[in-house]
Design a protein around this motif. Structure first.
Motif, mmCIF file in Angstrom:
data_model
loop_
_atom_site.group_PDB
_atom_site.id
_atom_site.type_symbol
_atom_site.label_atom_id
_atom_site.label_comp_id
_atom_site.label_asym_id
_atom_site.label_seq_id
_atom_site.Cartn_x
_atom_site.Cartn_y
_atom_site.Cartn_z
ATOM 1 N N ILE A 36 -27.915 45.360 20.174
ATOM 2 C CA ILE A 36 -27.406 45.298 18.807
ATOM 3 C C ILE A 36 -26.898 43.892 18.509
ATOM 4 C CG2 ILE A 36 -25.709 46.238 17.201
ATOM 5 C CD1 ILE A 36 -25.777 48.814 18.942
ATOM 6 N N ALA A 37 -26.227 43.282 19.477
ATOM 7 C CA ALA A 37 -25.757 41.904 19.299
ATOM 8 C C ALA A 37 -26.923 40.957 19.044
ATOM 9 C CB ALA A 37 -24.971 41.452 20.536
ATOM 10 N N LEU A 38 -28.070 41.220 19.663
ATOM 11 C CA LEU A 38 -29.244 40.385 19.437
ATOM 12 C C LEU A 38 -29.711 40.480 17.980
ATOM 13 C CD1 LEU A 38 -31.510 38.563 20.470
ATOM 14 C CD2 LEU A 38 -32.741 40.625 21.189
ATOM 15 N N HIS A 39 -29.686 41.683 17.403
ATOM 16 C CA HIS A 39 -30.030 41.843 15.987
ATOM 17 C C HIS A 39 -29.069 41.041 15.107
ATOM 18 C CE1 HIS A 39 -33.228 44.884 16.020
ATOM 19 N NE2 HIS A 39 -32.588 45.479 17.020
ATOM 20 N N ILE A 40 -27.781 41.109 15.439
ATOM 21 C CA ILE A 40 -26.768 40.383 14.662
ATOM 22 C C ILE A 40 -26.956 38.879 14.800
ATOM 23 C CG2 ILE A 40 -24.292 39.920 14.502
ATOM 24 C CD1 ILE A 40 -23.868 42.880 15.345
ATOM 25 N N GLN A 41 -27.210 38.438 16.023
ATOM 26 C CA GLN A 41 -27.454 37.015 16.277
ATOM 27 C C GLN A 41 -28.623 36.504 15.446
ATOM 28 O OE1 GLN A 41 -26.224 34.445 17.856
ATOM 29 N NE2 GLN A 41 -27.926 33.155 18.519
ATOM 30 N N LYS A 42 -29.728 37.262 15.417
ATOM 31 C CA LYS A 42 -30.901 36.847 14.642
ATOM 32 C C LYS A 42 -30.573 36.779 13.153
ATOM 33 C CE LYS A 42 -34.495 38.539 17.801
ATOM 34 N NZ LYS A 42 -35.591 39.545 18.000
ATOM 35 N N TRP A 43 -29.832 37.771 12.661
ATOM 36 C CA TRP A 43 -29.471 37.779 11.238
ATOM 37 C C TRP A 43 -28.587 36.583 10.893
ATOM 38 C CZ3 TRP A 43 -24.880 38.081 8.495
ATOM 39 C CH2 TRP A 43 -25.013 38.308 7.112
ATOM 40 N N LEU A 44 -27.613 36.295 11.741
ATOM 41 C CA LEU A 44 -26.714 35.165 11.484
ATOM 42 C C LEU A 44 -27.493 33.846 11.455
ATOM 43 C CD1 LEU A 44 -23.651 36.176 13.697
ATOM 44 C CD2 LEU A 44 -23.614 35.853 11.211
ATOM 45 N N LEU A 45 -28.374 33.661 12.440
ATOM 46 C CA LEU A 45 -29.131 32.395 12.490
ATOM 47 C C LEU A 45 -30.073 32.261 11.290
ATOM 48 C CD1 LEU A 45 -30.047 32.181 16.293
ATOM 49 C CD2 LEU A 45 -28.177 31.054 15.070
ATOM 50 N N HIS A 46 -30.619 33.393 10.850
ATOM 51 C CA HIS A 46 -31.498 33.363 9.671
ATOM 52 C C HIS A 46 -30.714 33.139 8.384
ATOM 53 C CE1 HIS A 46 -34.822 34.394 7.008
ATOM 54 N NE2 HIS A 46 -34.015 35.246 6.392
ATOM 55 N N THR A 47 -29.495 33.665 8.328
ATOM 56 C CA THR A 47 -28.714 33.652 7.093
ATOM 57 C C THR A 47 -27.975 32.336 6.872
ATOM 58 O OG1 THR A 47 -28.409 36.045 7.210
ATOM 59 C CG2 THR A 47 -26.835 34.814 5.851
ATOM 60 N N LEU A 48 -27.433 31.790 7.951
ATOM 61 C CA LEU A 48 -26.602 30.593 7.804
ATOM 62 C C LEU A 48 -27.473 29.355 7.603
ATOM 63 C CD1 LEU A 48 -23.949 31.339 10.553
ATOM 64 C CD2 LEU A 48 -23.655 31.513 8.073
ATOM 65 N N PRO A 49 -27.011 28.427 6.782
ATOM 66 C CA PRO A 49 -27.795 27.213 6.544
ATOM 67 C C PRO A 49 -27.947 26.373 7.805
ATOM 68 C CG PRO A 49 -25.589 27.013 5.619
ATOM 69 C CD PRO A 49 -25.736 28.436 6.055
ATOM 70 N N GLN A 50 -29.018 25.606 7.845
ATOM 71 C CA GLN A 50 -29.278 24.730 9.000
ATOM 72 C C GLN A 50 -28.253 23.601 9.036
ATOM 73 O OE1 GLN A 50 -31.556 25.352 11.296
ATOM 74 N NE2 GLN A 50 -32.182 27.198 10.204
#
Length: 306
Positions: free
Chosen positions: A292-306
């Protein structure tokens, strides 16, 4: 790593009778004067700054009701918690004991706070956290307890989990929000991972000071603030399993779906819809919580600006 306290206020008490107590075993009585200034409603914060940060800014963990920052640390079965997981992903991690919990302390009552705390029984935790199969599913004898057959919670360690539960108050919501705002003003814009009771409080904070919230991950929020009409913070709401048999969570699920439907920035991660079943209300402690943490990690990296 280190720690600090943030926020809070000072309150003056007067007109209280003095008394005497022996404070230490084998010691001499101490005269205690309860009149004077008290420091209350501060928040304890522990931080971990990795040597090689990922550049996505701080990640703040905010626990649920009757719990402390321990919820994000070592899991009841001894495995690493989400604090370790996200540090390894390069996040600057801040773990808090919210106002009136754990190392944050609490105020005298009824002199300053108007009421005493609520303390949950282990029976209530077992059922309400959707580990047991409804009311009366807990027994002191583990062999007599009934759990959801597909539960992902490590049942052999439920008693260990219960030892981290603490008293909670019901009137300190605004004080908690104020303390987290003070934290964000100190460390700069951050993302928050929150759980249960803290879900609607974090949403209120995001709505009030959106410049301080980069993203919000709400693990099974225990409510949706009715007063929120406009909302702009990217938010991921994570819902676990065995919700269909729980009337309270069915009603909450309807509110969450309606909230997500009104705001494009809100996404619901329904684990059962992904084919992941059996997660409890404390899904960050379940045996598949790293997935579940992996799903959250992917969402955060996709959502937050570079």
């Amino acid at each position: 790593m280190g720690s600090f306290h943030v926020g809070g206020r000072r309150v003056l008490l007067s007109g209280k009778p003095c008394y005497s107590r022996t404070m230490s075993e084998g010691g001499e009585p101490v005269n205690i004067n309860p009149n004077g200034t008290y420091a209350i409603e501060q928040m304890y914060v522990q931080y971990f700054l990795p040597q090689h940060p990922n550049g996505k800014g701080p990640l703040v963990f905010w626990h649920g009701g009757g719990m402390t920052g321990a919820a994000w640390e070592t899991k009841p079965d001894g495995a690493d918690g989400w604090v370790n997981y996200f540090i390894r992903q390069g996040w600057d991690v801040y773990v808090c004991d919210a106002v009136e919990r754990g190392r944050s302390g609490f105020a005298p009552f009824p002199d300053i706070w108007p009421e005493g705390p609520i303390i949950q029984t282990v029976d209530d935790v077992y059922a309400r956290f959707r580990i047991g199969r409804g009311e009366h599913s807990y027994y002191p004898d583990p062999a007599l307890r009934t759990a959801h057959p597909d539960t992902r919670f490590p049942l052999a360690h439920f008693d260990d989990f219960c030892m981290q539960m603490v008293p909670r108050w019901t009137h300190t919501n605004q004080a908690m929000i104020d303390a987290f705002q003070a934290l964000l003003e100190r460390i700069g814009p951050a993302s928050i991972v929150c759980h249960s009771q803290s879900g609607p409080l974090a949403m209120q904070l995001a709505n009030a000071v959106p410049k301080h919230l980069r993203a919000l991950v709400a693990i099974e929020p225990a409510g949706i603030p009715a007063e929120i009409e406009t909302y702009a913070t990217p938010t991921l709401i994570v819902m676990g399993g065995n919700l269909a048999g729980d009337e309270r969570w069915q009603r909450l699920g309807e509110k969450i779906s309606a909230f997500a439907g009104r705001h494009e920035c809100v996404q619901v991660l329904d684990l059962e819809a992904l084919g992941i079943s059996g997660n409890s209300h404390v899904l960050m402690m379940d045996d598949n919580s790293d997935d579940i943490a992996l799903h959250i990690q992917k969402w955060l990296l996709h959502t937050l600006p570079q």
